[in-house]
Design an enzyme around this catalytic site. Structure first.
Site: not given
Length: 505
Positions: A177, A282
């Site tokens: 979001e 990541c």
């Protein structure tokens, strides 16, 4: 005027009906530019219903139909890559070149999906017994879902849904979001390419939407990329509800630098891998392990390069690094740097308090470099997810490998050396899912799978590549026996029909 981002369900925009909205900021200015609908359970149910209805026909569609859509989709994505990248920069903050690179990496998986015909060929063994054949085939699961992170709002969704729909599934995407607009554009372009209504749906939301997907009885599988605590929660909850799960978690990626390495190349690699995309990835290198006496020289070389990196708005072509996604995340990253000295580290570069002229309210932080970091410090133990590089010291190769293998994370790692024997040992001895040799960010190409070990992955399947195809399909083995025509009852003619002259026609 604030833009509104709504859901994409059943091939069209569906206005948010929950009454709940989330703010989306421009990280370079700190200003709220967009509001995004946050779905209720009922809105998630509507998306699942649309996907279930679409699966009735898409799941049995021909491979030719699916690949025709995907080839058109690939062409549209290629033509609109600048538009997708601009949305990423506006809501995530990364520089435009990084955003374009993200789109390119996502396109690799679309291209893999275009070749799904070869991935789904199956296997056949004939005459395993007298007139008995055995075939192994793969079939789609049904309705599947993907929950994706803020740091790659286009690439990670494209790691999931192209393969899923190519295999015959229908898909519900729940993007972050924090930067939702790219996901809607991806869905709109898929519709333009001819993907039938309901095959790809986008539902925006927070934990309410996530839990609704994890618990919905008509969702067969869930893919996730994010932090380790949430990956563990996704895996536990979805598995308890009978779903297949691939949940990719966090990381603390190490780069082992041996004394024989090219230190200039190692320093270049450390800077690009640690500070690219502001460290919000990541696969960032967040820990350099310097072996032997090279530590001081290597740190000096990294510092010299880091000090030259230009930080600024992502839409400025001269910027090499943009802001962080939110002010709260910026403050959290800064707290690790501020606490490092008290925990024994030498703060070589302190990027906290950095601002950009004319954009003082943006979510800025500079590059930080911490030397002589201990393995029990917060800056080392936690995934910081920002432009902070820790340097640790090891006396020997064996000490360095032991240090890396002691980490609870096992996503990616790299070694820099000129010694092929040492590199070969490292590949076999290191406990991580992705390994680079003189390559700082060993992200596999699309036809190999991406995924880590230990607390970096929950579930049995890595993402995309062969593992991705296997995740979005399930195997079926069919054993058949047919009677030989010679054994047919008398009076039954299994040959070609004959014409009136009695000759074969």
């Amino acid at each position: 005027m604030t833009k509104t981002v709504n859901h994409w369900i059943g091939g069209k925009t569906v206005e948010g009906a929950s009454g709940n909205w989330g703010p989306v900021t421009d990280p370079a200015t700190g200003a709220v530019t967009t509001r995004v609908a946050l779905a209720s359970v009922e809105e998630v149910d509507a998306a699942v219903a649309a996907a279930r209805e679409a699966y009735a026909t898409w799941g049995t569609s021909s491979l030719a139909q699916r690949t025709a859509v995907l080839f058109r989709y690939r062409a549209l994505l290629d033509a609109r890559r600048d538009d997708i990248a601009a949305l990423i920069t506006a809501e995530h903050g990364k520089v435009h070149s990084d955003a374009l690179g993200e789109v390119a990496r996502g396109l690799e998986i679309v291209e893999l999906a275009c070749g799904i015909t070869t991935q789904l060929k199956g296997e056949l063994s004939t005459q395993v017994s007298s007139r008995v054949d055995v075939a192994a085939i793969r079939q789609p699961l049904g309705v599947v879902a993907g929950i994706t992170p803020f740091n790659f709002p286009a690439m990670v969704p494209m790691w999931m849904f192209p393969l899923a729909v190519a295999c015959g599934n229908t898909f519900i995407l729940k993007p972050s979001e924090k930067d939702p607009s790219a996901a809607n554009l991806l869905a709109e372009l898929a519709s333009e390419a001819g993907l039938p209504d309901g095959v790809l749906n986008v539902v925006h939301g927070d934990k309410v939407a996530v839990d609704a997907l994890l618990e919905h009885p008509d969702v067969a599988a869930v893919s996730f990329v994010g932090s380790t605590p949430i990956a563990r929660y996704i895996h536990t909850t979805a598995s308890a509800n009978g779903k297949r799960v691939q949940a990719l978690g966090g990381a603390k990626n190490h780069m082992l630098v041996l004394p024989d390495a090219d230190l200039d190349a190692a320093a270049d690699a450390a800077v690009s891998a640690a500070y690219g995309s502001a460290g919000e990835r990541c696969m960032a290198i967040s820990a350099v392990v310097a072996v032997g006496a090279i530590g001081d020289e290597l740190v000096d070389k990294i510092r010299e390069r880091a000090e030259k990196i230009k930080i600024g708005p992502g839409n400025d072509p001269t910027s090499e690094m943009g802001p962080l996604i939110t002010a709260a995340h910026r403050d959290k990253v800064a707290s690790y740097v501020k606490g490092a000295g008290a925990q024994g580290a030498e703060v070589v570069l302190d990027g906290t308090g950095y601002t950009v002229d004319g954009f003082e309210d943006g979510h800025w932080i500079g590059l930080s470099l911490l030397d002589k970091v201990s393995t029990d410090s917060d800056a080392y133990r936690d995934e910081i997810f920002g432009p902070v590089l820790c340097v640790l010291r090891a006396e020997t190769y064996e000490d360095g490998v032991a240090l890396i293998n002691a980490s609870p994370f096992g996503n990616g790692t790299a070694i820099f050396t000129r010694d092929g024997g040492a590199a070969r040992r490292f590949q076999l001895e290191i406990e991580a899912g992705m390994v680079g040799v003189n390559v700082p960010i060993p992200v596999p190409v699309g036809y190999h799978s991406f995924g880590g070990w230990k607390d970096s992955l929950f579930g049995d399947h890595h993402i995309y590549g062969n593992d991705g195809v296997h995740f979005y399909t399930r195997g079926k083995v069919v054993t058949t026996r047919w009677p030989d025509p010679a054994d047919a009852p008398a009076g039954v003619d299994l040959g070609f029909p004959r014409n009136h002259s009695g000759r074969c026609g």
